[in-house]
Design a protein around this motif. Sequence first.
Motif, PDB file in Angstrom:
ATOM      1  N   ALA A 143     -17.771 -12.031   3.774  1.00 23.11           N
ATOM      2  CA  ALA A 143     -17.928 -11.542   5.146  1.00 23.11           C
ATOM      3  C   ALA A 143     -18.462 -10.113   5.125  1.00 23.11           C
ATOM      4  O   ALA A 143     -18.024  -9.288   4.327  1.00 23.11           O
ATOM      5  N   LYS A 144     -19.415  -9.816   6.005  1.00 23.85           N
ATOM      6  CA  LYS A 144     -20.060  -8.509   6.023  1.00 23.85           C
ATOM      7  C   LYS A 144     -19.627  -7.717   7.250  1.00 23.85           C
ATOM      8  O   LYS A 144     -19.307  -8.272   8.295  1.00 23.85           O
ATOM      9  N   ASN A 145     -19.656  -6.388   7.092  1.00 22.66           N
ATOM     10  CA  ASN A 145     -19.338  -5.478   8.187  1.00 22.66           C
ATOM     11  C   ASN A 145     -17.967  -5.767   8.790  1.00 22.66           C
ATOM     12  O   ASN A 145     -17.779  -5.696  10.000  1.00 22.66           O
ATOM     13  N   LEU A 146     -17.031  -6.103   7.922  1.00 25.48           N
ATOM     14  CA  LEU A 146     -15.695  -6.414   8.404  1.00 25.48           C
ATOM     15  C   LEU A 146     -14.654  -5.688   7.578  1.00 25.48           C
ATOM     16  O   LEU A 146     -14.843  -5.420   6.396  1.00 25.48           O
ATOM     17  N   LEU A 147     -13.564  -5.386   8.243  1.00 23.10           N
ATOM     18  CA  LEU A 147     -12.442  -4.735   7.601  1.00 23.10           C
ATOM     19  C   LEU A 147     -11.425  -5.802   7.238  1.00 23.10           C
ATOM     20  O   LEU A 147     -11.045  -6.625   8.072  1.00 23.10           O
ATOM     21  N   VAL A 148     -11.004  -5.814   5.986  1.00 27.51           N
ATOM     22  CA  VAL A 148     -10.111  -6.856   5.490  1.00 27.51           C
ATOM     23  C   VAL A 148      -8.842  -6.222   4.945  1.00 27.51           C
ATOM     24  O   VAL A 148      -8.901  -5.232   4.203  1.00 27.51           O
ATOM     25  N   LEU A 149      -7.697  -6.785   5.301  1.00 27.27           N
ATOM     26  CA  LEU A 149      -6.422  -6.307   4.786  1.00 27.27           C
ATOM     27  C   LEU A 149      -5.988  -7.169   3.606  1.00 27.27           C
ATOM     28  O   LEU A 149      -5.958  -8.398   3.705  1.00 27.27           O
ATOM     29  N   ASP A 150      -5.643  -6.529   2.507  1.00 29.54           N
ATOM     30  CA  ASP A 150      -5.025  -7.189   1.365  1.00 29.54           C
ATOM     31  C   ASP A 150      -3.529  -6.918   1.481  1.00 29.54           C
ATOM     32  O   ASP A 150      -3.040  -5.876   1.056  1.00 29.54           O
ATOM     33  N   GLU A 151      -2.812  -7.882   2.092  1.00 31.45           N
ATOM     34  CA  GLU A 151      -1.391  -7.678   2.382  1.00 31.45           C
ATOM     35  C   GLU A 151      -0.576  -7.507   1.100  1.00 31.45           C
ATOM     36  O   GLU A 151       0.349  -6.695   1.047  1.00 31.45           O
TER      37      GLU A 151
ATOM     38  N   GLY B 279      -1.533  -6.373  -1.839  1.00 33.70           N
ATOM     39  CA  GLY B 279      -1.814  -5.119  -2.528  1.00 33.70           C
ATOM     40  C   GLY B 279      -1.721  -3.891  -1.661  1.00 33.70           C
ATOM     41  O   GLY B 279      -1.955  -2.771  -2.142  1.00 33.70           O
ATOM     42  N   TRP B 280      -1.410  -4.080  -0.370  1.00 33.91           N
ATOM     43  CA  TRP B 280      -1.326  -2.974   0.582  1.00 33.91           C
ATOM     44  C   TRP B 280      -2.616  -2.146   0.536  1.00 33.91           C
ATOM     45  O   TRP B 280      -2.603  -0.927   0.451  1.00 33.91           O
ATOM     46  N   ARG B 281      -3.751  -2.878   0.601  1.00 28.29           N
ATOM     47  CA  ARG B 281      -5.046  -2.218   0.599  1.00 28.29           C
ATOM     48  C   ARG B 281      -5.842  -2.665   1.813  1.00 28.29           C
ATOM     49  O   ARG B 281      -5.649  -3.758   2.328  1.00 28.29           O
ATOM     50  N   ALA B 282      -6.753  -1.811   2.232  1.00 31.20           N
ATOM     51  CA  ALA B 282      -7.712  -2.172   3.264  1.00 31.20           C
ATOM     52  C   ALA B 282      -9.101  -2.025   2.657  1.00 31.20           C
ATOM     53  O   ALA B 282      -9.401  -1.002   2.024  1.00 31.20           O
ATOM     54  N   LEU B 283      -9.942  -3.058   2.835  1.00 32.48           N
ATOM     55  CA  LEU B 283     -11.269  -3.070   2.250  1.00 32.48           C
ATOM     56  C   LEU B 283     -12.321  -3.124   3.348  1.00 32.48           C
ATOM     57  O   LEU B 283     -12.272  -3.985   4.222  1.00 32.48           O
ATOM     58  N   ALA B 284     -13.272  -2.204   3.295  1.00 29.79           N
ATOM     59  CA  ALA B 284     -14.413  -2.215   4.207  1.00 29.79           C
ATOM     60  C   ALA B 284     -15.624  -2.633   3.402  1.00 29.79           C
ATOM     61  O   ALA B 284     -16.045  -1.900   2.492  1.00 29.79           O
ATOM     62  N   ASP B 285     -16.144  -3.827   3.685  1.00 27.26           N
ATOM     63  CA  ASP B 285     -17.244  -4.392   2.906  1.00 27.26           C
ATOM     64  C   ASP B 285     -16.923  -4.372   1.409  1.00 27.26           C
ATOM     65  O   ASP B 285     -17.770  -4.066   0.576  1.00 27.26           O
ATOM     66  N   GLY B 286     -15.674  -4.680   1.087  1.00 32.68           N
ATOM     67  CA  GLY B 286     -15.263  -4.772  -0.308  1.00 32.68           C
ATOM     68  C   GLY B 286     -14.846  -3.466  -0.942  1.00 32.68           C
ATOM     69  O   GLY B 286     -14.375  -3.449  -2.083  1.00 32.68           O
ATOM     70  N   GLN B 287     -14.995  -2.354  -0.234  1.00 30.32           N
ATOM     71  CA  GLN B 287     -14.640  -1.050  -0.787  1.00 30.32           C
ATOM     72  C   GLN B 287     -13.255  -0.645  -0.320  1.00 30.32           C
ATOM     73  O   GLN B 287     -12.951  -0.660   0.876  1.00 30.32           O
ATOM     74  N   ASP B 288     -12.412  -0.260  -1.269  1.00 28.27           N
ATOM     75  CA  ASP B 288     -11.044   0.143  -0.978  1.00 28.27           C
ATOM     76  C   ASP B 288     -11.044   1.471  -0.218  1.00 28.27           C
ATOM     77  O   ASP B 288     -11.658   2.458  -0.668  1.00 28.27           O
ATOM     78  N   LEU B 289     -10.377   1.508   0.918  1.00 31.84           N
ATOM     79  CA  LEU B 289     -10.313   2.730   1.720  1.00 31.84           C
ATOM     80  C   LEU B 289      -9.359   3.767   1.139  1.00 31.84           C
ATOM     81  O   LEU B 289      -9.376   4.919   1.551  1.00 31.84           O
ATOM     82  N   GLY B 290      -8.489   3.348   0.220  1.00 32.02           N
ATOM     83  CA  GLY B 290      -7.562   4.295  -0.380  1.00 32.02           C
ATOM     84  C   GLY B 290      -6.510   4.799   0.597  1.00 32.02           C
ATOM     85  O   GLY B 290      -6.207   6.005   0.641  1.00 32.02           O
ATOM     86  N   LEU B 291      -5.925   3.880   1.372  1.00 31.45           N
ATOM     87  CA  LEU B 291      -4.971   4.277   2.394  1.00 31.45           C
ATOM     88  C   LEU B 291      -3.592   4.548   1.806  1.00 31.45           C
ATOM     89  O   LEU B 291      -3.188   3.930   0.818  1.00 31.45           O
ATOM     90  N   THR B 292      -2.876   5.464   2.437  1.00 30.06           N
ATOM     91  CA  THR B 292      -1.461   5.635   2.137  1.00 30.06           C
ATOM     92  C   THR B 292      -0.692   4.477   2.758  1.00 30.06           C
ATOM     93  O   THR B 292      -1.236   3.714   3.576  1.00 30.06           O
ATOM     94  N   ALA B 293       0.583   4.334   2.391  1.00 33.73           N
ATOM     95  CA  ALA B 293       1.401   3.257   2.944  1.00 33.73           C
ATOM     96  C   ALA B 293       1.498   3.362   4.460  1.00 33.73           C
ATOM     97  O   ALA B 293       1.429   2.358   5.177  1.00 33.73           O
ATOM     98  N   VAL B 294       1.653   4.581   4.967  1.00 30.16           N
ATOM     99  CA  VAL B 294       1.760   4.769   6.413  1.00 30.16           C
ATOM    100  C   VAL B 294       0.445   4.429   7.093  1.00 30.16           C
ATOM    101  O   VAL B 294       0.418   3.787   8.150  1.00 30.16           O
ATOM    102  N   GLU B 295      -0.663   4.837   6.520  1.00 32.63           N
ATOM    103  CA  GLU B 295      -1.971   4.533   7.098  1.00 32.63           C
ATOM    104  C   GLU B 295      -2.236   3.026   7.093  1.00 32.63           C
ATOM    105  O   GLU B 295      -2.781   2.487   8.060  1.00 32.63           O
ATOM    106  N   PHE B 296      -1.846   2.362   6.009  1.00 34.75           N
ATOM    107  CA  PHE B 296      -2.016   0.917   5.951  1.00 34.75           C
ATOM    108  C   PHE B 296      -1.196   0.236   7.036  1.00 34.75           C
ATOM    109  O   PHE B 296      -1.678  -0.674   7.720  1.00 34.75           O
ATOM    110  N   GLN B 297       0.045   0.659   7.190  1.00 38.43           N
ATOM    111  CA  GLN B 297       0.913   0.071   8.212  1.00 38.43           C
ATOM    112  C   GLN B 297       0.344   0.307   9.608  1.00 38.43           C
ATOM    113  O   GLN B 297       0.352  -0.581  10.462  1.00 38.43           O
ATOM    114  N   LEU B 298      -0.167   1.491   9.834  1.00 42.31           N
ATOM    115  CA  LEU B 298      -0.771   1.824  11.123  1.00 42.31           C
ATOM    116  C   LEU B 298      -1.967   0.917  11.413  1.00 42.31           C
ATOM    117  O   LEU B 298      -2.096   0.362  12.512  1.00 42.31           O
ATOM    118  N   LEU B 299      -2.824   0.739  10.419  1.00 38.01           N
ATOM    119  CA  LEU B 299      -3.994  -0.112  10.603  1.00 38.01           C
ATOM    120  C   LEU B 299      -3.580  -1.565  10.794  1.00 38.01           C
ATOM    121  O   LEU B 299      -4.151  -2.279  11.628  1.00 38.01           O
TER     122      LEU B 299
END
Length: 237
Positions: A140-148, A150-170
């Motif tokens: 999928a392109k141009n989409l934000l994906v949550l890896d529940e 791994g507690w990661r958020a990926l934008a076009d496959g790139q890890d955003l490097g979120l903190t735990a609080v930022e991940f929870q917020l998103l």
Amino acid sequence: MSHVELAPDHILIIEDEPKIARLVTDYLSSSGFSSHHLDHGDDVLPWLEEQDTLPELVLLDLMLPGTDGLTLCREIRQRWPQLAIIMLTAKVEEIDRLLGLELGADDYICKPFSPREVVARIRAVLRRSRATLHQREPGAKNLLVLDEDGWRALADGQDLGLTAVEFQLLRVMMSAPGRIFTREQLMDHMYRDHRIVSERTVDSHVKKLRRKIADIWQEREVIRSVYGVGYKYQPEE
């Protein structure tokens, strides 16, 4: 969280009032949906666990014999986050709680209601939930994906490097695209220990989250401010 198959346009009706259940079942059938009906809260989780293919949406009454609707909503959201949930309630004072992310309801309908309203709400929720599921599809392109897991958020496959609080917020905002969350609601789900923080703390986390998304998507703004209210996740233009 294991992958489960969902049966398109199949609705699980959990309602202990026979007349309401029959009315909704008949109207869903005439609108192109299939359904299964359960009338006791204690039967719901065992029934879901036995299914190879799960319903796409659960229409869940608040007041049930046995396990109540709020408890079921929490359990379903925890075990099967792919399932959309609409709560049925005659208790208007419960509405704010029903829409809380901790419970996991996607929408609510107040009794008495018209069958036409039920179908319209179901179609709207399914559109949103299908869009969310599409975000998890490979390639999928141009989409934000949550890896529940791994507690990661990926934008076009790139890890955003979120903190735990930022991940929870998103995760809170992405659970209901287009829904406006107040700062208080976001705080409730960012900090499960109920610590006291100011609304500026939420603003600060949102600012950092936006900056990390913008590092990858310079031309897209998916977290929108709603003046005087809060924030929402709005991926569509």
